[in-house]
Design an enzyme around this catalytic site. Structure first.
Site, PDB file in Angstrom:
ATOM      1  N   CYS A   1      -3.619  29.607 -25.360  1.00 34.89           N
ATOM      2  CA  CYS A   1      -2.793  29.586 -24.159  1.00 34.89           C
ATOM      3  C   CYS A   1      -1.461  28.943 -24.559  1.00 34.89           C
ATOM      4  O   CYS A   1      -1.379  27.736 -24.777  1.00 34.89           O
ATOM      5  CB  CYS A   1      -3.517  28.777 -23.096  1.00 34.89           C
ATOM      6  SG  CYS A   1      -2.794  28.866 -21.470  1.00 34.89           S
TER       7      CYS A   1
ATOM      8  N   CYS B   1       2.775  24.682 -34.305  1.00 33.77           N
ATOM      9  CA  CYS B   1       3.279  25.530 -35.381  1.00 33.77           C
ATOM     10  C   CYS B   1       3.050  24.803 -36.700  1.00 33.77           C
ATOM     11  O   CYS B   1       3.411  23.636 -36.844  1.00 33.77           O
ATOM     12  CB  CYS B   1       4.770  25.798 -35.179  1.00 33.77           C
ATOM     13  SG  CYS B   1       5.530  26.690 -36.549  1.00 33.77           S
TER      14      CYS B   1
ATOM     15  N   CYS C   1       6.642  23.692 -38.376  1.00 28.66           N
ATOM     16  CA  CYS C   1       7.540  22.636 -37.895  1.00 28.66           C
ATOM     17  C   CYS C   1       6.874  21.667 -36.920  1.00 28.66           C
ATOM     18  O   CYS C   1       7.539  20.815 -36.357  1.00 28.66           O
ATOM     19  CB  CYS C   1       8.772  23.263 -37.253  1.00 28.66           C
ATOM     20  SG  CYS C   1       8.418  24.156 -35.728  1.00 28.66           S
TER      21      CYS C   1
END
Length: 146
Positions: A129, A106, A109
């Protein structure tokens, strides 16, 4: 499933007290998202999710994928051919387990999400995936509610 953190909460946890992730995530979410683990294939509740909606980071709430980009890869994990936006994800080389793979994180974060492979469908040819436990699903009905 835990609700995503606000940006202020995430900033506080990332910058001041990283161990607070243990308090905001389940043990499995922490193991996968913060320690780079992997959930067992076909164990995630979002693998078979087919409703229209958005898949957000369980840690910080950043939109990561949309259902229009989800496909059944047969791998046992939710698979997508593209992220929700160019800014949603970051990648890095992962050489664990004697392989060279591209890890997906991400961008908000740095939560470990899974890996991306070059065997997906067109138009991208990519297969993101992703561990189901790393995602919160927000159905379209909730996206348009005021």
């Amino acid at each position: 499933m835990n609700q995503p953190n606000t940006d202020k909460q995430t900033e506080h946890i990332m910058n001041n007290e990283p161990d607070l992730w243990r308090e905001t995530l389940t043990a499995e979410q922490y193991r996968v998202c913060r320690l780079g683990g992997t959930e067992a294939p076909w164990s995630g509740v979002l693998n078979d999710e087919k409703r229209p909606g958005r898949f957000d980071c369980v840690c910080c709430g950043r939109p990561l994928f949309v259902s229009d980009a989800k496909f059944d890869s047969g791998s046992g994990w939710p698979s997508f051919f593209q992220p929700a936006s160019a800014e949603a994800l970051v990648t890095r080389t992962d050489t664990n387990h004697g392989m060279v793979r591209t890890e997906v994180l991400c961008a908000g974060c740095n939560a470990h999400l899974g890996h991306v492979f070059e065997d997906g469908p067109q138009p991208s040819g990519l297969r993101y995936c992703i561990n189901s436990v790393c995602l919160n699903f927000v159905p379209t009905e909730e996206n348009t509610a005021t």
